[in-house]
Design an enzyme around this catalytic site. Structure first.
Site: not given
Lengths: 431, 431
Positions: A420, A259, A327-328, A262, A361
């Protein structure tokens, strides 16, 4: 990588550090983005072609904005046969997983003639944004398109910037075709988002826009939210590994780096109850970094947002993982499934030492579009749910309404909404 | 009410008219809203109390911002016994309907040791905004709180503006207590939204903000989206009645007016295949309006956004209903359930002549927080889904990963992410 002891103070500092990755200088871009959107709403095609000339240096007009069948054929001839084969395998896994997310319309009936229910309908048109720029990710195309396809979206369009030569990356086109995209348009940036939100002569208006992009794309998506639906705003990638002494330090180190590569804003964190593992992972990380092609990005990412945290207890480690809401999240401990039950906040949870994050992924099937930067506390992975909507169903018999009509009239009158009350009363009372 | 013939041109004009109800002068308010948010982020309690003094003329501070048990007791003593009884009946129906929306975590396993799944977790903290102002709607409190309660949200807080005397409407407090709100804070407007998004000394940070409000509240919600989750932005109310010659003109007229009374921006539309019904409904509408207490609002709403449309065929009528994508849709035709199958876009669908729209506002169980202004094409009623989130589950055995590891490495290398490839390879290949 820094090795620290996990306690409330280190946790607080790390959380503050991680949040800094959210752009806080929105204002600087917002004016420009709003101007682009206003221009596209007003001048439509003319505006998007002008911006494409300006930003992408490409001469695009109504006759060449849409990718042709010939261009797609050409792309197939340019893409590595092996990549195509893997794309097709991944597609099957992703489709199969998302098929399991499909939901039925349902109803519940009572013998007095009441039917209540929820009708599921797929969105009619979805727009997928695919960035151009530095890296080409056919996997991202699959992950964004296939949930829409599985949901039953009738028309899936894609926009992506082209090069100055008017061409789109072959692997993007091939992945789009494989995933079942209906139309591809060669525009990018905030202008593409605005075009999909409001429609132009060439670009259809869509119901929902998904897909990653730079800050202009992200702000444009936020600005058009409400005119169309959008997915959540993606941030820098993150991995958190929760490990005890049973974990293999080499595997853990390699996964952290997957990761970190990235981008420089990515975050890789190990939280472990084993001081020995902490030390060994630190050594393995350094060994790997030296050999990896993206070592400069990795090193910066680790320097900024990489941590090895030694925790006293597993419970404390788990609580920190929930606070960070990564996230992971990899769980590499004894009784890993038991630990999973305690995880409240994570985009995707990888369990056991052979569930390496990159498996998710590309290949396993679950979506890789995941909530980042703590938003796993309230956002979810991209899914079939993103491409359907619900309508409530209400059907009462005369008998059923008569039995409760006075209650409804009472409630309406308490809220001072006499029309109503009238609409219910008129069915049972003579004036 | 205007009676027109349904054709492509009238449809287009009406759609344009309806969209004009979306505020287009956002910019005028945005600066002010952003300033309020920035101030609350920085000065926290001090800012919200200052704004409360300024806008609500109330002296609120850390010691009295939270509604006390005594205040709630007092509220119970002030609320009509009959209203309380109806609130309790409605609560059971709303809770029962939303219980059916609950979803299970699921997993799928293969004999080679692959487990894939989706874990459902309730949000931890939800914030419900309840407007003060002109009208008091205990039903709105129930509709916003109960889905969170059913979802299993641990902490549900509410913010609502108080009067200059520091008091909150008794029926709001009673409805909140009945629905199971944990804490109620006496602040309103954009400052309340900012406080819930970022937290202050007195107000907890929440994961999701729901509830209606004026333009300041709506813009503040949009601005904090991403820092927290929000529900969709509510617009003016709408009803569309799809009817043939079997419909009772008096019931149809009364139902149209039930929505027209909400406010001057509300829209009431009848589309019918029967010219006779069109004429009769027009007459009945005029008769009712003269007698109703909110006749001025109703008349303005009908003049601006009320239409009776005569359609040549039922299919044409249905297609127009799908294009308009109304918040509330009544189907009062022969074979109404068959017609329902053709409806793609509507917030809530009321089937048959005894399923009057107000039945859904108060009582039947489905949520009355519904997508408006065409957004039923992509948004859904508020539901339990709004208060849960999902985490993907991925677990591969050694055997399962080994069987596919070369594919994953291939994919990673095609995307030039070598650290991704490394993390898979390291598990099976010696260096």
């Amino acid at each position: 990588m820094r090795t620290l002891t996990l306690n409330n103070e280190t946790k607080k500092n790390i959380l503050n550090d991680l949040l800094k990755r959210s752009p806080n200088n929105y204002a600087e871009f917002e004016g420009r983005v709003n101007e682009i959107i206003a221009n596209v709403r007003e001048k439509r095609d003319a505006a998007i072609f002008e911006y494409t000339k300006m930003f992408d240096k490409a001469d695009i007009n109504a006759s060449n904005v849409k990718v042709t069948e010939d261009e797609i054929k050409e792309a197939y001839s340019l893409v590595d046969e092996k990549l195509l084969e893997v794309i097709r395998k991944a597609k099957v896994n992703i489709r199969d997983y998302h098929e399991k997310q499909k939901r039925n319309s349902w109803f519940d009936s009572q013998e007095n003639g009441i039917i209540l229910g929820q009708k599921i309908t797929a969105l009619h048109t979805a727009g997928v944004y695919v960035p151009g720029g530095k890296a080409v990710y056919p996997s991202s195309v699959l992950m964004n398109v296939l949930p829409a396809k599985v949901a039953g979206v009738k028309r899936i369009i894609m926009t992506t910037p082209c090069g100055a030569d008017g061409k789109v990356y072959p692997s993007t086109l091939v992945a789009a075709k494989e995933a079942g995209v209906d139309e591809i348009y060669k525009i990018g940036g905030a202008q593409a988002i605005a075009a999909m939100a409001f429609g132009t002569e060439s670009i259809p208006k869509v119901d929902k826009i998904v897909g990653p992009g730079n800050i202009y794309v992200a702000l444009a998506k936020k600005a058009v939210f409400g005119y169309v639906s959008i997915d959540s705003i993606a941030g820098p990638s993150e991995i958190l590994v929760l490990a005890d002494e049973t974990a293999n330090p080499k595997y853990v180190a390699a996964d952290l780096l997957s990761q970190a590569e990235h981008d420089e804003m990515a975050s890789a964190i190990l939280i472990t109850t084993s001081k020995e593992l902490a030390e060994k992972v630190s050594v393995e990380v350094d060994k790997f970094v030296a050999k990896l092609s993206r070592k400069e990005i990795i090193q910066k990412s680790l320097d900024n947002y990489g941590y090895i945290l030694a925790a006293d207890t597993l419970d404390e480690a788990i609580e920190a993982a929930n606070d960070i809401a990564s996230e992971h999240l990899e769980i590499v401990t004894k009784n890993a499934f038991e630990v999973m039950t305690k995880i409240r906040n994570a985009g995707a949870i990888f369990i056991g030492e052979y569930s390496s994050e990159p498996l998710g992924d590309y290949f396993a099937g679950p979506n890789h579009v995941l909530p980042t930067n703590g938003t796993a506390k309230f956002f979810s992975p991209l899914s079939v749910d993103d491409f359907i909507k619900k309508s409530s169903i209400i059907s009462y018999s005369k008998e059923a309404l008569q039995a409760v009509y006075k209650d409804i009239v009472q409630f309406a009158e308490c809220e001072k909404l006499t029309a109503h009350a009238n609409s219910i009363r008129v069915r049972f009372e003579e004036e």
